[in-house]
Design a protein around this motif. Structure first.
Motif, PDB file in Angstrom:
ATOM      1  N   GLY A 137       5.947   9.566   5.024  1.00 35.70           N
ATOM      2  CA  GLY A 137       4.903   8.755   4.416  1.00 35.70           C
ATOM      3  C   GLY A 137       5.375   8.004   3.187  1.00 35.70           C
ATOM      4  O   GLY A 137       4.593   7.715   2.282  1.00 35.70           O
ATOM      5  N   VAL A 138       6.665   7.699   3.129  1.00 35.52           N
ATOM      6  CA  VAL A 138       7.200   7.053   1.939  1.00 35.52           C
ATOM      7  C   VAL A 138       7.017   5.534   2.044  1.00 35.52           C
ATOM      8  O   VAL A 138       7.243   4.947   3.098  1.00 35.52           O
ATOM      9  CB  VAL A 138       8.684   7.436   1.713  1.00 35.52           C
ATOM     10  CG1 VAL A 138       9.556   7.049   2.890  1.00 35.52           C
ATOM     11  CG2 VAL A 138       9.240   6.786   0.440  1.00 35.52           C
ATOM     12  N   THR A 139       6.578   4.921   0.953  1.00 34.36           N
ATOM     13  CA  THR A 139       6.431   3.470   0.901  1.00 34.36           C
ATOM     14  C   THR A 139       7.807   2.836   1.086  1.00 34.36           C
ATOM     15  O   THR A 139       8.760   3.214   0.415  1.00 34.36           O
ATOM     16  CB  THR A 139       5.858   3.045  -0.460  1.00 34.36           C
ATOM     17  OG1 THR A 139       4.715   3.847  -0.727  1.00 34.36           O
ATOM     18  CG2 THR A 139       5.491   1.574  -0.473  1.00 34.36           C
ATOM     19  N   THR A 140       7.908   1.893   2.041  1.00 27.65           N
ATOM     20  CA  THR A 140       9.226   1.378   2.399  1.00 27.65           C
ATOM     21  C   THR A 140       9.254  -0.144   2.384  1.00 27.65           C
ATOM     22  O   THR A 140       8.336  -0.795   2.868  1.00 27.65           O
ATOM     23  CB  THR A 140       9.612   1.877   3.809  1.00 27.65           C
ATOM     24  OG1 THR A 140       9.593   3.303   3.808  1.00 27.65           O
ATOM     25  CG2 THR A 140      10.993   1.395   4.218  1.00 27.65           C
ATOM     26  N   VAL A 141      10.309  -0.687   1.778  1.00 25.20           N
ATOM     27  CA  VAL A 141      10.539  -2.131   1.828  1.00 25.20           C
ATOM     28  C   VAL A 141      11.876  -2.354   2.518  1.00 25.20           C
ATOM     29  O   VAL A 141      12.902  -1.833   2.094  1.00 25.20           O
ATOM     30  CB  VAL A 141      10.551  -2.764   0.422  1.00 25.20           C
ATOM     31  CG1 VAL A 141      10.756  -4.267   0.528  1.00 25.20           C
ATOM     32  CG2 VAL A 141       9.254  -2.459  -0.310  1.00 25.20           C
ATOM     33  N   PHE A 142      11.849  -3.086   3.614  1.00 22.25           N
ATOM     34  CA  PHE A 142      13.018  -3.239   4.476  1.00 22.25           C
ATOM     35  C   PHE A 142      13.342  -4.733   4.574  1.00 22.25           C
ATOM     36  O   PHE A 142      12.486  -5.536   4.946  1.00 22.25           O
ATOM     37  CB  PHE A 142      12.646  -2.679   5.854  1.00 22.25           C
ATOM     38  CG  PHE A 142      13.773  -2.568   6.848  1.00 22.25           C
ATOM     39  CD1 PHE A 142      14.310  -1.331   7.178  1.00 22.25           C
ATOM     40  CD2 PHE A 142      14.274  -3.699   7.494  1.00 22.25           C
ATOM     41  CE1 PHE A 142      15.328  -1.213   8.129  1.00 22.25           C
ATOM     42  CE2 PHE A 142      15.299  -3.592   8.435  1.00 22.25           C
ATOM     43  CZ  PHE A 142      15.824  -2.345   8.751  1.00 22.25           C
ATOM     44  N   VAL A 143      14.551  -5.104   4.211  1.00 18.51           N
ATOM     45  CA  VAL A 143      14.951  -6.511   4.260  1.00 18.51           C
ATOM     46  C   VAL A 143      15.678  -6.790   5.568  1.00 18.51           C
ATOM     47  O   VAL A 143      16.553  -6.026   5.969  1.00 18.51           O
ATOM     48  CB  VAL A 143      15.866  -6.858   3.068  1.00 18.51           C
ATOM     49  CG1 VAL A 143      16.608  -8.154   3.314  1.00 18.51           C
ATOM     50  CG2 VAL A 143      15.058  -6.946   1.792  1.00 18.51           C
ATOM     51  N   GLU A 147       0.825  -1.194   0.000  1.00 18.28           N
ATOM     52  CA  GLU A 147       0.000   0.000   0.000  1.00 18.28           C
ATOM     53  C   GLU A 147       0.867   1.255   0.000  1.00 18.28           C
ATOM     54  O   GLU A 147       2.010   1.219   0.440  1.00 18.28           O
ATOM     55  CB  GLU A 147      -0.817  -0.005   1.300  1.00 18.28           C
ATOM     56  CG  GLU A 147      -2.229   0.470   1.164  1.00 18.28           C
ATOM     57  CD  GLU A 147      -2.847   0.575   2.543  1.00 18.28           C
ATOM     58  OE1 GLU A 147      -3.601   1.532   2.753  1.00 18.28           O
ATOM     59  OE2 GLU A 147      -2.555  -0.272   3.403  1.00 18.28           O
ATOM     60  N   ASP A 148       0.307   2.352  -0.467  1.00 21.96           N
ATOM     61  CA  ASP A 148       1.019   3.624  -0.451  1.00 21.96           C
ATOM     62  C   ASP A 148       1.348   4.002   0.998  1.00 21.96           C
ATOM     63  O   ASP A 148       0.480   4.015   1.851  1.00 21.96           O
ATOM     64  CB  ASP A 148       0.138   4.696  -1.099  1.00 21.96           C
ATOM     65  CG  ASP A 148       0.900   5.979  -1.319  1.00 21.96           C
ATOM     66  OD1 ASP A 148       2.124   5.903  -1.556  1.00 21.96           O
ATOM     67  OD2 ASP A 148       0.276   7.053  -1.247  1.00 21.96           O
ATOM     68  N   GLY A 149       2.607   4.299   1.258  1.00 22.40           N
ATOM     69  CA  GLY A 149       3.021   4.721   2.589  1.00 22.40           C
ATOM     70  C   GLY A 149       3.220   3.590   3.573  1.00 22.40           C
ATOM     71  O   GLY A 149       3.538   3.826   4.743  1.00 22.40           O
ATOM     72  N   GLU A 150       3.054   2.357   3.109  1.00 20.70           N
ATOM     73  CA  GLU A 150       3.175   1.218   4.010  1.00 20.70           C
ATOM     74  C   GLU A 150       4.653   0.883   4.274  1.00 20.70           C
ATOM     75  O   GLU A 150       5.508   1.113   3.428  1.00 20.70           O
ATOM     76  CB  GLU A 150       2.481   0.000   3.387  1.00 20.70           C
ATOM     77  CG  GLU A 150       2.142  -1.076   4.384  1.00 20.70           C
ATOM     78  CD  GLU A 150       1.422  -2.269   3.746  1.00 20.70           C
ATOM     79  OE1 GLU A 150       1.046  -3.169   4.493  1.00 20.70           O
ATOM     80  OE2 GLU A 150       1.253  -2.291   2.518  1.00 20.70           O
ATOM     81  N   PHE A 151       4.925   0.336   5.450  1.00 19.39           N
ATOM     82  CA  PHE A 151       6.269  -0.115   5.805  1.00 19.39           C
ATOM     83  C   PHE A 151       6.247  -1.647   5.813  1.00 19.39           C
ATOM     84  O   PHE A 151       5.614  -2.267   6.651  1.00 19.39           O
ATOM     85  CB  PHE A 151       6.665   0.411   7.187  1.00 19.39           C
ATOM     86  CG  PHE A 151       8.153   0.349   7.463  1.00 19.39           C
ATOM     87  CD1 PHE A 151       8.868  -0.837   7.307  1.00 19.39           C
ATOM     88  CD2 PHE A 151       8.831   1.478   7.891  1.00 19.39           C
ATOM     89  CE1 PHE A 151      10.233  -0.891   7.554  1.00 19.39           C
ATOM     90  CE2 PHE A 151      10.202   1.442   8.155  1.00 19.39           C
ATOM     91  CZ  PHE A 151      10.893   0.260   7.981  1.00 19.39           C
TER      92      PHE A 151
END
Lengths: 281, 342
Positions: free
Chosen positions: B205-211, B48-52
């Protein structure tokens, strides 16, 4: 306390220092002393104190030649590094097996003597057997002439000579570099084609400058390539010095030229070191 | 707003009800192989937009490959990656508007802190004045005010992290990607950096993908955790959903400590250590206490039940105390027992 004091390393260091003193410093002093002697066509030199030998340096021929050697050594050094650095980058991205192949190839190039390399190029560039004949056969060259001796041929020889040395000096740090730095640059908008100029060259600037300086000093002292592949007017100071000292039996003039060359080299190195240090901060 | 706990399906429902925002990042049937090794097998997920989002899994599970595919640092074999409705797979990495923080940080060693952060802006021809103001603002944001002129190598580990984050966010990316950025930090600093990243992410509010491979980190950061295993998604859901209602046996044991109890002819159940209470009598499973250890406020026990060692934990002093070797009866309320697929 690191541990009990041992004398082994000091002894070895002292020995090395001794050897250096005996075989480098003493001949150097001898050379400086001889450069003030009078030349004697019958017996090498007469003990004296004259500036005459240095005076001869400033007569145009030697002057030109010394700058020519600085020029060819500098150009050679820049060309070697400019060619070797991209190659090392390319090799470092290959598979382990291919990297090993290249390393062995470069090492075996280094095993060849200067004379053999010189001869090989001599043949390759000769009118009767080499590249000119091939070009004629293909139809690209109507009346082929030998490509050597020439300044270009000498340059090829110099570059060939320094290539494997520079590659092997650069290889360890290049192959261990953090590739993420290049990737980070791309994620920040650097087109992949520009990563080499914008990231790799600046990152390796210090090693590139130091290896270029090393090559410069190394190529200044090269003797065989200029005599084999260069015209007399391409001859470097090293060739002139040995020509004077051994051919004309004028040891004092040879010594004076060598001293001048040494001073110029040291000055060039100091200036480049100062320049790079200023830019690094 | 805690209806996210319900999981992926409900999440989509919730967004549909809200009706406002489409999934910012949509990955469908993504596959990637390295030679004969299938790194990613049919990955589909909507962010989603803004989701972490945290991609969580062990080494070799494909989480970093997935991140690198989103970034454009690898090319996929098949499938789609859509960002804001745009087909990302047709756009080369340097033209995707992404911000990425690498595990090694990958700061430019030849540039100082300010120039590292300004790199992307300079490349895009942002006027110097504007770039300077922006660098100062970013340094403030990550708590490095006034350190712009420092060499990156002169900073501490935590400060270098902040520079890498500021650099990645300098171009106001559409999506913020982080590849195990805190794995080299000590525990206290890691906690602090996690909090800061969460704060910055919320503010922007930036969409973030964290490994990450660290489930504690994923729990602390993520709106939604995507658990990966063997190149596939095991489960995607809010941290507490994954914890209390794991979809697979892998998730049940990967997230936290769990007791898996096999039952004849029925699906196995998962019971968390803290859901188990012990007594000297009563009916139910009986076992023998093997070991007990007190970890500050928590008391942990290992209990041998049949051929299996079960874990039980409680706040010290909240239950009866037992000697090592004591025989105890284990019980839990039915709603704490989660049935796993067989």
């Amino acid at each position: 306390m690191i541990g009990p004091r041992t004398y082994g390393p000091r002894l070895i260091g002292g020995l090395a220092f001794g050897v250096l003193a005996v075989f480098f410093v003493i001949p150097l002093i001898f050379m400086i002393v001889v450069s003030f002697y009078q030349p004697d066509p019958m017996g090498f030199y007469k003990v004296d104190f004259v500036w005459e030998n240095y005076g001869k340096f400033f007569s145009s021929f030697y002057y030109t030649v010394s700058f020519r050697s600085l020029y060819s050594a500098a150009l050679g050094a820049v060309l070697v590094v400019a060619l070797a650095f991209p190659l090392v980058l390319f090799v470092s991205d290959l598979s382990r097996r291919m990297q090993l192949f290249w390393i062995i190839l470069l090492l075996s190039l280094m095993c060849l003597s200067e004379v053999i390399i010189g001869f090989a190029w001599l043949i390759l560039m000769s009118e009767s057997a080499g590249l000119p004949r091939l070009l004629e056969w293909v139809g690209l060259w109507k009346n082929p002439r030998s490509l050597s001796p020439s300044f270009g041929a000498m340059m090829i020889g110099l570059v060939f000579l320094g290539f494997s040395i520079v590659s092997l000096i650069l290889y360890p740090s290049v192959s261990r570099r953090d590739r993420n730095i290049e990737e980070a640059a791309v994620t920040l908008g650097t087109p992949p084609a520009l990563v080499f100029y914008k990231i790799l060259i600046p990152t390796f600037r210090t090693s590139l400058v130091s290896v270029t300086l090393t090559m410069f000093v190394y190529l200044l002292g090269v003797f065989v390539m200029p005599t084999m592949l260069g015209r007399p007017k391409d001859w470097t100071m090293t060739v002139i010095i040995s020509d004077k000292a051994l051919g004309d039996a004028n040891l004092p003039l040879g010594a004076a030229l060598a001293v001048v060359m040494l001073i110029v080299t040291v000055l060039v190195l100091i200036v480049s070191a100062l320049l790079t240090r200023r830019r690094a901060t | 707003m805690h209806n996210r706990m319900i999981g992926g399906g409900a999440l989509r429902l919730a967004t549909a009800i809200k009706g406002a925002k489409m999934a910012e990042l949509t990955i469908t049937n993504l596959r990637k192989s390295f030679g004969t090794f299938e790194a990613l097998k049919d990955i589909s997920i909507a962010v989603e937009d803004g989701e972490f989002i945290c991609l969580l899994g062990g080494s070799g599970c494909g989480k970093t490959t997935l991140l690198r595919l989103i970034a454009g640092l690898e090319t996929h074999n098949s499938g789609d990656i859509l960002l804001g409705g745009q087909d990302l797979t047709q756009i080369p990495c340097h033209k995707r508007n992404i911000g990425m923080v690498f595990q090694s940080l990958a700061l430019f060693p030849h540039l100082n802190v300010g120039d590292n952060i300004a790199y992307g802006m300079r490349l895009r021809g942002t006027p110097a004045k504007e770039a300077d103001t922006e660098v100062a603002r970013l340094l403030d944001m990550v708590g490095l005010t006034g350190l712009g002129k420092r060499a990156a190598s002169a900073l501490s580990g935590g400060q270098r992290q902040r520079v890498a984050i500021a650099r990645a966010l300098a171009l106001q990316p559409q999506i913020f990607l982080m590849d195990e950025p805190f794995s080299a930090l000590d525990a206290a600093l890691r906690d602090q950096m996690q909090e800061e990243v969460k704060r910055i992410q919320r503010n922007l509010g930036v969409t973030t993908v964290f490994v990450t491979h660290d489930q504690r980190e994923a729990m602390a950061l993520a709106d939604r955790i995507v658990v990966m295993n063997g190149g596939m998604i095991e489960q995607a859901g809010a941290p507490d959903v994954l914890y209390s209602r794991p979809a697979t046996r892998f998730v049940a044991t990967f997230i936290g400590i769990n007791n898996i109890l096999e039952r004849d002819g029925q699906r196995p159940i998962a019971v968390r250590p803290e859901a188990i209470t012990l007594d000297t009598k009563g009916d139910g499973l009986t076992g023998q206490i093997l070991r007990q250890r007190r970890l500050g406020a928590l008391l942990e026990r290992e209990i041998k039940v049949g051929g299996q060692t079960l874990h039980q934990s409680e706040i010290a002093g909240n239950g009866p105390s037992f000697e090592d070797g004591a025989t105890v009866t284990l019980s839990w309320s039915d709603d704490k027992a989660w049935a796993l697929p067989a």
